[in-house]
Structures are given as structure tokens and as C-alpha cells.
Design an enzyme around this catalytic site. Structure first.
Site, PDB file in Angstrom:
ATOM      1  N   ASP A   1       0.804  -1.336   0.049  1.00 40.78           N
ATOM      2  CA  ASP A   1      -0.033   0.020  -0.105  1.00 40.78           C
ATOM      3  C   ASP A   1       0.917   1.366   0.037  1.00 40.78           C
ATOM      4  O   ASP A   1       1.821   1.298   1.020  1.00 40.78           O
ATOM      5  CB  ASP A   1      -0.862  -0.012   1.200  1.00 40.78           C
ATOM      6  CG  ASP A   1      -2.324   0.506   1.136  1.00 40.78           C
ATOM      7  OD1 ASP A   1      -2.401   1.446   0.591  1.00 40.78           O
ATOM      8  OD2 ASP A   1      -3.220  -0.070   1.451  1.00 40.78           O
TER       9      ASP A   1
ATOM     10  N   GLU B   1      -6.544   3.439  -5.932  1.00 43.30           N
ATOM     11  CA  GLU B   1      -7.942   3.673  -5.335  1.00 43.30           C
ATOM     12  C   GLU B   1      -8.596   4.527  -5.719  1.00 43.30           C
ATOM     13  O   GLU B   1      -8.183   5.850  -5.652  1.00 43.30           O
ATOM     14  CB  GLU B   1      -7.757   3.638  -3.854  1.00 43.30           C
ATOM     15  CG  GLU B   1      -9.042   3.522  -2.762  1.00 43.30           C
ATOM     16  CD  GLU B   1      -8.907   4.418  -1.577  1.00 43.30           C
ATOM     17  OE1 GLU B   1      -9.924   3.826  -0.854  1.00 43.30           O
ATOM     18  OE2 GLU B   1      -8.027   5.054  -1.409  1.00 43.30           O
TER      19      GLU B   1
HETATM   20  C1  GLC Z   1      -8.455   5.316   1.730  1.00 43.81           C
HETATM   21  C2  GLC Z   1      -7.849   4.338   2.536  1.00 43.81           C
HETATM   22  C3  GLC Z   1      -8.646   4.449   4.054  1.00 43.81           C
HETATM   23  C4  GLC Z   1      -7.984   5.474   4.582  1.00 43.81           C
HETATM   24  C5  GLC Z   1      -8.016   6.953   3.501  1.00 43.81           C
HETATM   25  C6  GLC Z   1      -7.137   7.885   4.133  1.00 43.81           C
HETATM   26  O1  GLC Z   1      -9.473   5.420   1.376  1.00 43.81           O
HETATM   27  O2  GLC Z   1      -8.525   2.884   2.109  1.00 43.81           O
HETATM   28  O3  GLC Z   1      -8.715   3.295   4.913  1.00 43.81           O
HETATM   29  O4  GLC Z   1      -8.663   6.146   5.722  1.00 43.81           O
HETATM   30  O5  GLC Z   1      -7.720   6.384   2.358  1.00 43.81           O
HETATM   31  O6  GLC Z   1      -5.793   7.797   3.795  1.00 43.81           O
END
Ligand code: GLC
Length: 551
Positions: free
Chosen positions: A116, A281
Site C-alpha cells: 500500500d 484506489e
Molecule cells: C483510503 C484508505 C482508507 C483511509 C483513507 C485515508 O481510502 O483505504 O482506509 O482512511 O484512504 O488515507
């Protein structure tokens, strides 16, 4: 790891499916939330050694890659999504040596490791931010987004934090506000600053050199903001009860055209290495999502497709979604599907246990790379979290929005703490952990775990399922039917989204038989008078064997 090594063992994929980029096209990605996978040091929180200890399970399950939610150094305000050192492992999870051992052990089992990468924001405790906030003329000041207060002393614009409340926090010492799309402890980096870009590209190289096989990039569509920081317009469709962030249309705070250049730079870094994957994402509507493949596919290899999470659970709605997605993909863009992750209620919580099985068949038979969220394969649902055990800061800001119920520990055995830890875990276990655990489910031929393992094995045995083409066949009432094919082989999937028994017709050619039923059994069964019976909540995977074909 080289791609031409011959995999060993009956579960391994044919070598050709592992070659080059095919690993992330044909393979299944499994998301590990490390805090909740396996604790080995008795602190109630999972760790990297725990993930390594469970690699044999992942190899047994048959997945191809694991994506690890963040393990870098972090004060854990957002459980690792607030990074204070991008090039070290948080002591809670272990050491860099533990990480290297994980990568080596994973590769030994032909499993890839995806990290990640959280580039949109750092922790407020990152040395860069400490410097930036030290004074207005600090050389790192412009690494973050600072603005003077508005005329009335309030925030510079109307942007809202994704966790509710204002997205700007005043730094009293220097008299300016800094921007944070999430918690105030997560200041956003200024990706317009070339030094920030260079530093973050170096972070990618640091991990690529250690052997990681790719990255899932956190909130990639957020990296660039409007240069003028204009107010976001009010969302006329906002309904009270929705998260506050939805009260504004995020047209200036995210999804800016300039982000494509940043992503292309990341891709160029990865492309200098062999067969690494870039996953982004992205929570955007389909037509915007597909833009993240980039011009001439220079963007993310896999812009995460969360549409199944957002689409009503009906045959027709899912059929329409698949058709729209397939039509929207750019030429050569490889699809992907996600049913859940650490930010979303689990699939079994959304659609129920019975339809959860149908969902597993859907995820693992649609065209595109599936991402499987840890615990979904043992049917974890919405685990109740008593108020005193709430951990997610979002729940504190906006009650009801918390993500703890989908982050509870993995359940391995029927014994104490489900084998996750020797002490009470950081989040409660599912009250049904005594039956819903790997040891209890693994030898049960009709369990949800067996279903997942068999589906993953089918993808390996049948290229039609892993890399084959897709065509819609029909949607009628609660039943959705589609086909995947490759070469001579046709695989047909019939999913009953309803609770009532019904039938599904197959074309008159001979040779149709059941490969798998979501309920277990039925393998090898043929049609009766051209129809297969479908129980309520049942999904069937059928194959048509060409006359004379072996199998
Ligand atoms: C993404 C992650 C989430 C996190 C957010 C801020 O959406 O998946 O878990 O809180 O980013 O980093």
C-alpha cells in the site's frame, strides 16, 4: 523472482499464466489487513511475521498475490494510512528484515506482494511536516498546502474532510491553515511541488528494489487539487444522513486533469522494473474511473473498480453494470472487480450469507482481476463492535460510518481468540468464530471457504475464466447468465440473485455439464430437457466440452 520458473505442486498455475504482466491479469489478489491477520508477539495486533506464518494458507487457497494494507511507520491515527516514515516498517508490525523475509517467503511460494502506497498525505509527525510547520519560510513549507485564513479568519475555502468536519486546520504558530482531505493528523502533500514528486518516486524505488511486485495507491484521484483552491459547489442531491463529505460535489478538491501526469510518472518508475503492477484506489463514477487507465494506457494498470459495492444487489442492476463497465474500458484496458475492502461493509453484511456465495461466484468468474478481501472467504459478516471498543476515528466523527466491523481479526481455529492471538485482540472477534474459522471450514465440502478455493482452482484450470472473453447471455427475473470463452472452451455462469428455485436454459448443443455449484456437489451433472435447476441463492458454473474433449 523470475517469471519463467516452473511452478511446483498441483495448486500452482501453469507457467504461461505467470509470465510477464499476465500474473496480475490472470491472478487473484488477496487483501491482507495486517493488524487483523495474525498476531505472533502477543500484543493483540497482527504483524508481518504473522502474515509470513500464514503464507501456506494463502498458497493453499490458491491466490496469486497479497496486497498488504500499510505497514510503514505511523502514529496510527488512521491505522497506518498516516505515514511518518515511508522507508521503514512500524515496530508494531516488525522490522524491515521481517518484511524482506515475507517477500522472500512469498516469492518462494509463487505469491506476489503488493504494498500500500499512501502518497496523498503524510502523518503530521512525518519529519517533512514537522519542518513545514516550523516556519513560513522553511524549505519544506511548500511540500504541503498552506493558505492564509479567509477575511473572516475562517478556513480558506469550503472543502470538507472525508471524515466529516472542515478540511483545513489552523496552525496558530504560523497563522496559516493547512489542508487535509482526511484527519487533521493527515496533512495533504503538495504534489505540484517537484521536490515532493521526486521524493515520492524515490519511495517507490526503495520498495521496488526490495522486491515488491507492485503498489495499491491510496486515494490516487485526490493527489491533485484545483490550482486556485476554488470552493466546491453544493450537492443538490445530498440527503441528510449521508456522510457530510457528500454535501459538496468534489469537483475542485479531487480528480483534476493534472493527476494523470503524476500517475504516468509513477508508471514510468514501475515500468523500469520487470512486471510490476500499479493499482489505484478510485471512488468515481464509471466514466471518470476509466480515465485512470491513462492516455495509451500510461496510467494505473488497474484502477480499482468498486462498482459492485455501490450497485444494488439485483440481477438486472449487476447485468447493466457489467455491460457499462465492459463498454467503457479503453482498448486494451484490463478490467478488475472488488466486492469489499477495509473501508466498506463486508459483502456478507450487505447481501447476507446465502447471497454471499453467489457474490463469490460472480467475483471470481467475471472478466478481470478479482480482489478478495481477507475473511470474506470464511464468510465474515458485520461483527458487532461495542461502543467502548470503537477504534476507527471516523466512527468518532460520524457515528455509524466506522469501519471497525469489517476490520476484525481473521479466524483460524475454534480455540481461544480464534488462533489470531494469545490475548484479547485489538478488535472483537465475530461471535461465531467457533464455527466460522479456517480449520473448521477447510475440510467441509459445502463451506464458503471450500467454495472460494474451488473457484480459484477453476480459474487456473480454465483459461476461459482467467483470461477468456466475456459475453452477456441473458437476465431474466433474478437470474443473470453470462459466458466466458477461450479457444474452444465455453464456460457459462448462471447466478440466482433471488431466494426462489428456478431453472436456466442452455443451448441445444450437447456437452453441457456442471463444473461447480455454489451450494457444493453437482459436479458433472448434465441438463434435463435443456435446463439446469437452480435452487434459491444458487450459482452454477457450467462448461460445454467440445465432443471428444478430455476433462
Ligand atoms: C483510503 C484508505 C482508507 C483511509 C483513507 C485515508 O481510502 O483505504 O482506509 O482512511 O484512504 O488515507
Amino acid at each position: 523472482m523470475t517469471d519463467d520458473v516452473k511452478p511446483a505442486g498441483p495448486q500452482a498455475a501453469p507457467a504461461r499464466l505467470l509470465a510477464g504482466e499476465l500474473w496480475w491479469k490472470a491472478g487473484v489478489v488477496y487483501q491482507v489487513y495486517p493488524r487483523s491477520f495474525q498476531d505472533t508477539n502477543g500484543d493483540g495486533v497482527g504483524d508481518i511475521k504473522g502474515v509470513t506464518a500464514r503464507l501456506d494458507y494463502l498458497a493453499w487457497l490458491g491466490v496469486d498475490a497479497l496486497w498488504l494494507s500499510p505497514v510503514c511507520r505511523s502514529p496510527m491515527a488512521d491505522y497506518g494510512y498516516d505515514v511518518s516514515d515511508y522507508c521503514d516498517i512500524d515496530p508494531l508490525f516488525g522490522t524491515l528484515a521481517d518484511f524482506d523475509a515475507l517477500v522472500a517467503e512469498a516469492h518462494r511460494r509463487r505469491l506476489r506482494v503488493i504494498m500500500d502506497f499512501v502518497p496523498n498525505h503524510t502523518s503530521e509527525e512525518h519529519p517533512w511536516f514537522r519542518e513545514a510547520r516550523a516556519s513560513r519560510d522553511n524549505p519544506k513549507r511548500d511540500w504541503y498546502i498552506w493558505r492564509d485564513p479567509a477575511a473572516d479568519g475562517g478556513p480558506p475555502n469550503n472543502w470538507i474532510s472525508n471524515f466529516g468536519g472542515p478540511a483545513w486546520t489552523l496552525d496558530p504558530a504560523t497563522g496559516q491553515y493547512y489542508y487535509h482531505a482526511f484527519l487533521r493528523e493527515q496533512p495533504d502533500l503538495n504534489w505540484r511541488n517537484p521536490q515532493v514528486r521526486a521524493a515520492m518516486m524515490d519511495v517507490l524505488r526503495f520498495w521496488l528494489d526490495r522486491g515488491v511486485d507492485g503498489f495499491r495507491v491510496d486515494v490516487i484521484w485526490h493527489l491533485m487539487k484545483d490550482g486556485l483552491l476554488r470552493d466546491n459547489p453544493v450537492n443538490p442531491d445530498y440527503r441528510p444522513g449521508e456522510p457530510e463529505i457528500n454535501s459538496l460535489l468534489q469537483i475542485h478538491s479531487a480528480d483534476q486533469p493534472e493527476v494523470m501526469q503524476v500517475i504516468a510518472e509513477m508508471r514510468a518508475v514501475l515500468d523500469a522494473y520487470d512486471a510490476r503492477v500499479l493499482i489505484g484506489e478510485i471512488y468515481l463514477p464509471l466514466e471518470r474511473l476509466v480515465a485512470y487507465y491513462g492516455t495509451d494506457l500510461s496510467g494505473a494498470h488497474l484502477p480499482f473498480n468498486f462498482q459492485l459495492i455501490q450497485t444494488p444487489w439485483h440481477a438486472k442492476a449487476v447485468a447493466d453494470l457489467v455491460a457499462e463497465y465492459e463498454a467503457a474500458l479503453p482498448a486494451g484496458g484490463w478490467p478488475n472487480w472488488v466486492l469489499g475492502n477495509h473501508d466498506q461493509p463486508r459483502i456478507a453484511a450487505r447481501v447476507g450469507d446465502a447471497q454471499g456465495r453467489v457474490a463469490a461466484v460472480l467475483l471470481l468468474t467475471l472478466r478481470g482481476t478479482p480482489t478478495l478481501y481477507y475473511g470474506d472467504e470464511i464468510g465474515l459478516g458485520r461483527v458487532p463492535i461495542p461502543p467502548e471498543r470503537v477504534r476507527d476515528p471516523w466512527e468518532h466523527n460520524e457515528p455509524g460510518r466506522g469501519r471497525d466491523p469489517e476490520r476484525t481479526p481473521m479466524q483460524w481455529v475454534p480455540g481461544p481468540h480464534a488462533g489470531f492471538s494469545t490475548v484479547e485482540p485489538w478488535l472483537p472477534l465475530d461471535p461465531q468464530a467457533q464455527t466460522g474459522n479456517v480449520e473448521t471450514l477447510r475440510d467441509n465440502p459445502t463451506s464458503i471457504l471450500t467454495l472460494h478455493r474451488r473457484l480459484i482452482a477453476l480459474r487456473r484450470e480454465h483459461p476461459a475464466l482467467s483470461i477468456g472473453a466475456y459475453r452477456a447471455v441473458s437476465v431474466s427475473g433474478d437470474v443473470l447468465v453470462y459466458e466466458r470463452w477461450h479457444g474452444d472452451e465455453v464456460v457459462r455462469v448462471a447466478l440466482n440473485f433471488g431466494h426462489e428455485a428456478c431453472t436456466t436454459e442452455v443451448p441445444p448443443e450437447s456437452g453441457w455439464e456442471v463444473l461447480l455449484s455454489s451450494a457444493g456437489g453437482r459436479r458433472g451433472e448434465g441438463p434435463q430437457d435443456g435446463y439446469f435447476a437452480l435452487a434459491g441463492d444458487e450459482a452454477l458454473v457450467l462448461v460445454r466440452r467440445a465432443p471428444g474433449a478430455e476433462g
